[in-house]
Design an enzyme around this catalytic site. Structure first.
Site, PDB file in Angstrom:
ATOM      1  N   LYS A   1      69.132  37.023  48.417  1.00  0.00           N
ATOM      2  CA  LYS A   1      69.848  37.088  50.204  1.00  0.00           C
ATOM      3  C   LYS A   1      70.434  38.500  50.051  1.00  0.00           C
ATOM      4  O   LYS A   1      70.162  39.277  50.758  1.00  0.00           O
ATOM      5  CB  LYS A   1      69.974  35.699  50.064  1.00  0.00           C
ATOM      6  CG  LYS A   1      70.662  36.399  52.004  1.00  0.00           C
ATOM      7  CD  LYS A   1      71.681  34.762  52.359  1.00  0.00           C
ATOM      8  CE  LYS A   1      72.256  34.233  53.602  1.00  0.00           C
ATOM      9  NZ  LYS A   1      72.944  33.712  54.170  1.00  0.00           N
TER      10      LYS A   1
ATOM     11  N   GLU B   1      73.351  37.472  37.721  1.00  0.00           N
ATOM     12  CA  GLU B   1      72.181  37.018  37.183  1.00  0.00           C
ATOM     13  C   GLU B   1      70.265  37.500  37.836  1.00  0.00           C
ATOM     14  O   GLU B   1      69.692  38.393  37.411  1.00  0.00           O
ATOM     15  CB  GLU B   1      71.682  35.640  37.253  1.00  0.00           C
ATOM     16  CG  GLU B   1      73.036  35.195  36.888  1.00  0.00           C
ATOM     17  CD  GLU B   1      73.780  34.629  37.807  1.00  0.00           C
ATOM     18  OE1 GLU B   1      74.352  35.112  39.167  1.00  0.00           O
ATOM     19  OE2 GLU B   1      75.025  33.675  37.783  1.00  0.00           O
TER      20      GLU B   1
ATOM     21  N   HIS C   1      62.177   4.017  31.293  1.00  0.00           N
ATOM     22  CA  HIS C   1      61.739   4.314  29.848  1.00  0.00           C
ATOM     23  C   HIS C   1      63.101   5.049  29.706  1.00  0.00           C
ATOM     24  O   HIS C   1      63.185   5.257  28.522  1.00  0.00           O
ATOM     25  CB  HIS C   1      60.607   4.976  29.324  1.00  0.00           C
ATOM     26  CG  HIS C   1      59.212   4.531  30.204  1.00  0.00           C
ATOM     27  ND1 HIS C   1      58.999   2.978  29.114  1.00  0.00           N
ATOM     28  CD2 HIS C   1      58.465   4.657  31.352  1.00  0.00           C
ATOM     29  CE1 HIS C   1      57.794   2.751  30.152  1.00  0.00           C
ATOM     30  NE2 HIS C   1      57.523   3.473  31.107  1.00  0.00           N
TER      31      HIS C   1
ATOM     32  N   GLY D   1      71.016  30.003  52.032  1.00  0.00           N
ATOM     33  CA  GLY D   1      70.448  30.370  50.035  1.00  0.00           C
ATOM     34  C   GLY D   1      69.288  28.920  50.105  1.00  0.00           C
ATOM     35  O   GLY D   1      68.829  28.922  49.737  1.00  0.00           O
TER      36      GLY D   1
ATOM     37  N   GLU E   1      75.394  21.268  47.356  1.00  0.00           N
ATOM     38  CA  GLU E   1      76.668  22.228  47.365  1.00  0.00           C
ATOM     39  C   GLU E   1      76.699  22.821  48.990  1.00  0.00           C
ATOM     40  O   GLU E   1      77.693  23.385  49.438  1.00  0.00           O
ATOM     41  CB  GLU E   1      75.330  24.013  47.561  1.00  0.00           C
ATOM     42  CG  GLU E   1      76.419  24.632  47.113  1.00  0.00           C
ATOM     43  CD  GLU E   1      75.262  26.224  46.758  1.00  0.00           C
ATOM     44  OE1 GLU E   1      73.998  26.376  47.297  1.00  0.00           O
ATOM     45  OE2 GLU E   1      75.948  26.708  45.537  1.00  0.00           O
TER      46      GLU E   1
ATOM     47  N   LYS F   1      82.563  32.951  39.433  1.00  0.00           N
ATOM     48  CA  LYS F   1      82.191  34.345  39.394  1.00  0.00           C
ATOM     49  C   LYS F   1      83.344  35.658  39.007  1.00  0.00           C
ATOM     50  O   LYS F   1      82.659  36.438  38.274  1.00  0.00           O
ATOM     51  CB  LYS F   1      81.304  34.760  40.637  1.00  0.00           C
ATOM     52  CG  LYS F   1      80.003  33.632  40.349  1.00  0.00           C
ATOM     53  CD  LYS F   1      79.146  34.033  42.038  1.00  0.00           C
ATOM     54  CE  LYS F   1      78.638  33.367  42.569  1.00  0.00           C
ATOM     55  NZ  LYS F   1      77.356  33.460  44.358  1.00  0.00           N
TER      56      LYS F   1
END
Ligand SMILES: O=P(O)(O)OC[C@H]1O[C@H](O)[C@H](O)[C@@H](O)[C@@H]1O
Length: 548
Positions: free
Chosen positions: A212, A218, A389, A272, A358, A509
């Site tokens: 966006k 990253e 399980h 986002g 978020e 960040k």
């Protein structure tokens, strides 16, 4: 920043106090006693809409609980707030933005306005361009630098620019092009890029850089690595035919070297985590084609209509949202499990983690004060029957209550022997076992040795919702996602928080940007963190030096 006036703080409202008292009053009741007292409970504690059937009878509630929760929802002006969202009002006050993901799946003649402008034509203009592009790629008309058609599509993105595309690709694999590879690179860990590309021919590979903002560290780092990988094989000019972008940031896309003609836009009124049906869904479209993508959008739209038009007491996302508030805030359940009984939905819990956590992992109410109640729970899960399980043990016999959503489909996509019947029998059995458990008397009757009885007792009274749909189709997937989106909205309204910002992700960040040069700087820069962080940085620096 316009903050809607909520009147009294939530926890000082009469209905809130009544709900607290009600909680104390109904605590002695168990699901077993509630079902025994009302044999028709399941008949009136369910709702249907947009092709989903929602059985919420196995929640620790009475009719009175629901009435109170609905009253609280009305006091919080939920119907008005829903209308505000659909009307494009700026209901994300901390970012001063409208929240209009519902416009992404509008039909051409719908009208959704932001700042007075109908955004529907823009939405369809982008969709139309996406469809043209998808036809070219899928037909082989679009050729790479060496003249080969595209066989590999790699989406580079993270968070909302990754989880939706991955989840949808996995969910709709049955409908996808099997002669093409679809892969997803998100992590800054270079392993992710390496594994996604190691066996691919760059000449047949298309990268979709999805971001966006087009600034996420990253994604931009992975995109640069991808560009190098491509250019090393095909030369500097190859970007044009092998890179497209999905973003709101045209300048950054151009600066990266992607032709804006190969960019598919969206808008700041799409969060986002609410963007998988925008151009962020380009990889989904390439995988399943236009018809299925349209049907996915229709599924979303059907649930949007249901949410907007159905009275609260029959409204699926509203009911689900209220039950989440009841379990999490009033009964103190800190987590919610989501267990799709469908292998194709294996990434659905991860997708929901971003959507729910978020959005509603917030401790500040809209008026800026700290909330004095619990907000969003931890969402987690795995597909059934696998989870049974491993961790279901804790849900059955642990000391914590984990309310869960069990999702199933009436018709399998691969009818194979008894598999689907066994799958669904397990879903229903879990819901029954969790609710009603196994008593001492049951075990005695079965002749279980007395010493073992306490270990084998299942107390029950573990709440579940069961969601059933006909079959996992693109349409169903759309309704299911919209169901959770609107449930999250409902919860956020009740908690009086901004479900559409994400300030909490910012600090880490910023600190990473500060630490990065400290790991590599020569000479070692002064370290001014706490003693733990300083020591960790030193340890890494030493390892890095000794490794070189
Ligand atoms: O699409 P982008 O701008 O690259 O953002 C990707 C993601 O990064 C951020 O950290 C946000 O927490 C997410 O909400 C967002 O989806």
């Amino acid at each position: 920043m316009t903050i809607p006036d909520q009147g009294l703080p939530l926890s000082r409202r009469e209905t809130w106090k009544t709900l607290l008292a009600h909680r104390t009053a109904i605590t002695p009741l168990t699901l077993a006693s509630l079902f025994a007292d009302d044999p028709f409970r399941a008949d009136h504690m369910n709702a249907s809409g947009a092709g989903l059937f929602f059985d919420y009878s196995k929640n620790r509630i009475t009719k009175g609980t629901l009435e109170l929760l609905l009253a609280l929802a009305r006091e919080c002006h939920l119907p008005d707030r829903i209308e505000q969202m659909f009307s494009g009002e700026k209901i994300n006050p901390t970012e001063n933005r409208a929240v209009l993901h519902v416009a992404l799946r509008s039909s051409r003649d719908d009208v959704f306005r932001v700042d007075g402008t109908n955004v529907v034509p823009e939405v369809h203009a982008v969709l139309d361009r996406m469809f043209v592009f998808a036809r070219k790629i899928r037909s082989g008309d679009w050729r790479g630098q060496t003249g080969l058609p595209i066989r590999n599509v790699i989406n580079i993105g993270i968070g909302g620019s990754d989880l939706g595309p991955v989840m949808a690709y996995e969910a709709l694999r049955h409908y996808s092009r099997r002669d093409m590879n679809f892969r997803f690179v998100s992590n800054i860990d270079p392993t992710d890029f390496h594994e996604a590309t190691r066996d691919l021919d760059p000449a047949e590979t298309l990268f979709i850089v999805s971001s966006k903002t087009f600034t996420t560290l990253e994604t931009m780092t992975n995109a640069q690595t991808a560009r190098k990988w491509l250019q090393n094989a095909l030369g500097a000019g190859a970007v044009e035919k092998h890179f497209v972008a999905v973003s709101t940031n045209t300048d950054a896309v151009r600066a990266f070297g992607i032709n804006p003609e190969n960019m598919f836009g969206f808008w700041d009124w799409v969060g986002g985590r609410y963007s998988m049906d925008s151009a962020i869904g380009l990889s989904t479209l390439l995988a399943v084609g236009e018809e299925h993508f349209q049907s996915l959008l229709e599924g979303f739209r059907e649930m949007d209509h249901h949410f907007r038009l159905t009275p609260l007491e029959k409204n699926l996302p509203v009911l689900h949202g209220l039950l989440c508030v009841w379990e999490g805030t009033f009964l103190g359940s800190a987590t919610r499990g989501v267990f799709p009984y469908d292998q194709y939905l294996k990434r659905f819990p991860a997708y929901l983690q971003q959507l729910t956590m978020e959005s509603n992992g917030k401790h500040t109410s809209l008026d800026g004060t700290r909330v004095d109640y619990e907000t969003g729970p931890v969402f987690w899960g795995e597909p059934g029957t696998n989870g049974q399980h491993s961790f279901y043990q804790l849900i059955h016999q642990g000391t914590r209550i984990i309310p869960s959503d069990l999702i199933g489909f009436l018709h399998p996509l691969h009818p194979t022997g008894p598999h689907h019947d066994i799958l669904i029998a397990n879903l229903f059995a879990q819901s029954e076992a969790l609710a009603f458990g196994r008593t001492e008397a049951d075990l005695q009757k079965q002749g279980v040795p007395p010493a073992l009885i306490p270990h084998r007792i299942c107390e029950g009274n573990r709440p579940t919702n069961v969601l059933l749909a006909e079959q996992l189709t693109p349409h169903t997937l759309g309704t299911l996602i919209a169901f959770y989106e609107h449930s999250v909205f409902t919860q956020g309204i009740l908690w009086n928080i901004d479900s559409f910002d994400q300030w909490g992700v910012e600090l880490g960040k910023i600190l990473a940007q500060k630490i990065l040069p400290e790991l590599t700087g020569d000479p070692e820069p002064p370290l001014e963190h706490d003693s733990s962080t300083n020591a960790l940085i030193k340890r890494y620096r030493e390892a890095r030096l000794s490794g070189s």
